[in-house]
Design an enzyme around this catalytic site. Sequence first.
Site, PDB file in Angstrom:
ATOM      1  N   CYS A 105       0.847  -1.189   0.000  1.00 13.05           N
ATOM      2  CA  CYS A 105       0.000   0.000   0.000  1.00 13.05           C
ATOM      3  C   CYS A 105       0.884   1.241   0.000  1.00 13.05           C
ATOM      4  O   CYS A 105       1.872   1.314   0.720  1.00 13.05           O
ATOM      5  CB  CYS A 105      -0.903   0.004   1.229  1.00 13.05           C
ATOM      6  N   GLY A 106       0.536   2.223  -0.801  1.00 19.30           N
ATOM      7  CA  GLY A 106       1.280   3.476  -0.795  1.00 19.30           C
ATOM      8  C   GLY A 106       2.673   3.356  -1.377  1.00 19.30           C
ATOM      9  O   GLY A 106       3.566   4.115  -1.028  1.00 19.30           O
TER      10      GLY A 106
END
Length: 260
Positions: A105-106
């Site tokens: 994520c990210g």
Amino acid sequence: MKPKIDALILKVAGNSIDGAVDEVAAELPVRLVLNNEPLVTLLCTPTELEELAVGFLLSEGLLHDRSSLRKLAVSGAGPSVELEIAGLPKGWEKQFEKRTISSGCGKGITFTNYDRTKDRKIDTGGPVMTVGAIRDQLAKFRTISALYLETGGVHSAALSDGKDILFFSEDIGRHNAVDKLIGKAFLKGVSIENKILFTSGRVTSEIVTKAGRNRFPILISRAAASCMAISYAEDMGITLVGFARGDRMNIYTWPSRIRM
């Protein structure tokens, strides 16, 4: 630092639009400073920051035992986590010059070089879990995260001995949740060898690498596994289970540890 904040939103339902206050998961950049050298900045839920830092370094192979951890402190409003580790190999900084943008994520960062020859294969003889025990643990795991129930915006990870859930962590990033869990067990002096790792997020190569380097023989996820994750789990002797929901699950590797 709070794990959630209130946000003013417009809520659309059918043909109506109304103003509302919604609870959303907090996200904050946290800088890790190792032996007075800035190491990396992690975007995370601002809780259990010491555990996150320790778990990250364990998974990256820089921290091995409690006696070498000389300093661990959260400082500043930023914030930063400052660590001092004794006995680091000469030129350890070079390990962190080559960064890989992970599938996390990210756009998470890992410094893992994906060289399987450096990771010891786990003994494939044990431990063993029954399908019924997995289902029982999943039922507990699914309901622990109050933050997820309130925001719908975090991942969870849990450490189990096959009978009970011993530790639980959550974060906006699935990698962070696993690192927090690993760091928590380490700081509390609980060995995670022959324990079971539960995660709510999809399983990719980085998650399997974290599991292998920390000696988890069984990794169970409620989500999917990638092809590289399956290959790594096979090579590292990890029993990988995915799509574990309700009465269903997919066993990808080393099924001998799962008894029907």
